[in-house]
Write an enzyme that holds these catalytic residues in place. Structure first.
Site, PDB file in Angstrom:
ATOM      1  CG  ASP A 461      39.464  48.165  36.288  1.00 40.87           C
ATOM      2  OD1 ASP A 461      40.243  48.728  35.498  1.00 40.87           O
ATOM      3  OD2 ASP A 461      39.861  47.467  37.244  1.00 40.87           O
ATOM      4  CB  CYS A 508      35.137  48.298  46.703  1.00 38.95           C
ATOM      5  SG  CYS A 508      35.481  47.282  45.264  1.00 38.95           S
TER       6      CYS A 508
HETATM    7  C1  PEP Z   1      38.093  49.206  40.532  1.00 40.74           C
HETATM    8  O1  PEP Z   1      38.408  48.866  39.387  1.00 40.74           O
HETATM    9  O2  PEP Z   1      37.240  50.075  40.783  1.00 40.74           O
HETATM   10  C2  PEP Z   1      38.748  48.572  41.685  1.00 40.74           C
HETATM   11  C3  PEP Z   1      38.340  48.806  42.914  1.00 40.74           C
HETATM   12  O3  PEP Z   1      39.817  47.765  41.423  1.00 40.74           O
HETATM   13  P1  PEP Z   1      41.293  48.317  41.072  1.00 40.74           P
HETATM   14  O4  PEP Z   1      41.270  49.807  41.216  1.00 40.74           O
HETATM   15  O5  PEP Z   1      42.228  47.674  42.023  1.00 40.74           O
HETATM   16  O6  PEP Z   1      41.457  47.858  39.663  1.00 40.74           O
HETATM   17 MG    MG Z   2      39.538  47.034  39.145  1.00 37.18          MG
END
Ligand code: PEP
Ligand code: MG
Length: 579
Positions: A461, A508
């Protein structure tokens, strides 16, 4: 196979989950029941009732076949379809349909839709969530009968009969989460980028995937033989014999290379100069995975997949049991439970969310939870209760401001007080942190760090919000630069502030599992990398080749490059020099 004189067609897309596959195509289009109120002239009652009975017989045959094909490999899933047969043969339902056909002269599809829906609504009202959940089964059976009445063939990803490459316009995360993993050799969709949730799940399941293949559902036909090259991002339609041979050879080499890299899987994560870092695991479910063996922590537990795999809002007790199970899988290591992140590309069947023009900029994740306090509190109660049974930490997604942090922390404090008053055990020292995925919270890391126990960067994101690029839109994937100098400058600042404050900082997002980006981030001060199991070996291998000083030098240079292409070329070159 390609016919004489025919040209092999090549389609292009984004390779988002590496691998190669050679199989036939299965076009997946979810069946949409389109039923209107309609009647037939008197005198045709028997004819129409027989049509209904034939459809029931056909549906029973389909269900029996599914149960037989599944009972050995997935007895649990088979049970669901046995229950569907019971619903299908329910006498009260048949009586209801008979009455509508004989007395009201309702067309069979209209009668089926009315009667099944009526029963489903009754069930939904039941207090017991297990009974309420049967409503979804009823609707499933209704759709099966309606589809047969309309003369359409079966189309369902959870019960595939043979190995295939699934082609769809888009796959909902729930389609991917429930699909028959043994049979799906590859995935092709018309939309979706590298960090769409379909891509993330495909990587987690190690299924090769190429997304963003324009008009794939139009160009490809059921049964076409294709080679899916999810290393390059191509789909070779009806390849000739020679091409098949070349790809068979490539597949052997790919498997060999994977095997060599996999030797690094269970190595201690060290760089060449001996500094240790931590590898974490990203998970989306409660099943024990092999990856738990090779990591120090779970850096991201995407709890929304529990909600998406359910037919109703999971109860506190169900969540508590699920979280406990994950803690047990983690064998004492910390588990970072991310609170519900829906909105964006993730929806819940049982929760109507208003349509938004810009869902990724809309009412998503923490924002939504703060507006649905019952749902949020239930999840926090379950998480806190589970914290008594392992090393749990709680993390909020989509935090944009200090107000968000304070609002979320306040709810945690209230829920804790409630549990204390009820005499329910939980870990008083449970750590509470935030995802750093909106630039506004990354840029005030010096302030945010004071009010949280830890931070974890969601680079998927962060890339989309920093670059103003929709992560789902295949038309602009060339603009989605998660390895741009701008990204690394922001990341460097975040790592610096959290390290200075002595608070944990992890990444992450998908970038942590990219071996080139991991090297740069190590040089920028990151020591915690959480990723899908499939990336662990490669990251460990690459980092083992560099000393801390070398990684720092590389990071310094990257910050002063101008474009993502330059960054990739430079880092790739540095890694190649070591190989
Ligand atoms: C991210 O945005 O990097 C993340 C780990 O969350 P998601 O991909 O679930 O939005
Ligand atoms: Mg995310």
């Amino acid at each position: 196979m390609q016919k004489k004189g025919e040209q092999m067609r090549i389609l292009k897309g984004n390779p988002v989950s590496p691998g190669l596959a050679l199989a036939s195509i299965y076009i997946y289009k979810a069946f949409k029941a389109d039923v209107h109120e309609s009647y037939f002239p008197a005198g045709q009652e028997e004819e129409h009732f027989l049509k209904f009975k034939d459809a029931i017989e056909m549906a029973e045959k389909e269900l029996n076949e599914i149960v037989t094909s599944m009972s050995a490999e997935s007895p649990d899933k088979a049970k669901i379809f046995t229950a569907h047969t019971e619903i299908l043969l329910d006498e009260e339902i048949e009586e209801g349909v008979r009455e509508m056909i004989y007395e009201s002269h309702a067309m069979p599809d209209y009668a089926v839709d009315e009667v099944f829906s009526e029963f489903a609504k009754l069930l939904e009202k039941a207090k017991d969530p297990l009974i309420a959940a049967r409503a979804a089964d009823l609707r499933d059976v209704r759709n099966r009968v309606l589809r047969i009445l309309k003369g359409e063939k079966e189309n369902n990803l959870s019960s595939l009969r043979e190995n295939c490459i699934v082609v769809a316009h888009d796959l909902l995360p729930s389609d991917t989460a429930t699909m028959d993993r043994q049979r799906v050799m590859g995935i092709i969709t018309e939309v979706g980028g590298a960090t769409s949730h379909t891509a993330i799940l495909a990587r987690g399941y190690k299924i090769p995937a190429v997304l963003g293949v324009k008009d794939a559902t139009e160009i490809l036909n059921n049964g076409d033989n294709v080679i899916l090259d999810a290393l390059k991002g191509t789909v070779l339609v009806e390849p000739d014999k020679d091409t098949i041979e070349v790809y068979r050879q490539k597949l052997v080499e790919y498997i060999q290379e994977e095997r060599q890299t996999s030797e690094y899987l269970d190595r201690i994560p060290l760089v060449a100069s001996g500094e240790r870092y931590s590898v974490g695991l990203n998970i989306g479910g409660t099943e024990p995975e092999e990856g738990f063996k090779y990591v120090d922590y779970v850096g991201l537990f995407r709890t929304e997949f529990l909600y998406m795999g359910s037919e109703y809002m999971p109860t506190e007790e169900e969540q508590f049991q699920a979280y406990r199970k994950v803690l047990a899988n983690a064998m004492g290591n910390p588990v970072t439970l991310r609170t519900l992140d829906i909105g964006g590309d993730k929806t819940l069947k049982y929760m109507a969310l208003p349509k938004e023009d810009n869902p990724f900029l809309g009412n998503r994740a923490l924002r939504l939870c703060l507006q649905h306090m019952d749902m949020f509190r239930t999840q926090l109660r379950a998480a806190l209760r589970a914290s008594a049974f392992g090393n749990l930490q709680i993390m909020f997604p989509m935090v944009g401001t200090m107000d968000d942090i304070r609002a979320a922390n306040k709810v945690v404090a209230e829920v804790k007080a409630e549990l204390r008053a009820e005499g329910i055990a939980f870990d008083e020292r449970v750590k509470v942190g935030i995802m750093i995925e909106i630039p506004s919270i990354a840029l005030i890391s010096d302030q945010a760090v004071k009010e949280v126990d830890f931070g974890s960067v969601g680079t998927n994101d962060l890339t989309q919000y920093l670059h103003a690029v929709d992560r789902m839109n295949p038309a602009i994937t060339d603009y989605y630069h998660s390895m741009s100098p701008a990204m690394f400058r922001v990341l460097g600042k975040v790592f610096e502030e959290y390290n200075k404050a002595g608070k944990e900082i992890s990444v992450c997002g998908e970038l942590a599992g990219d071996h080139m980006a991991a090297l740069v981030m190590f040089g920028l001060g990151l020591r915690k990398f959480s990723m899908n199991a499939s990336n662990i070996a490669r990251v460990k291998r690459t980092l083992s080749l560099f000393t801390l000083e070398e990684a720092k030098e590389i990071a310094k240079k990257v910050l002063n490059l101008a474009t993502q292409a330059e960054v990739i070329e430079f880092v790739k070159g540095e890694i190649e020099k070591k190989n």
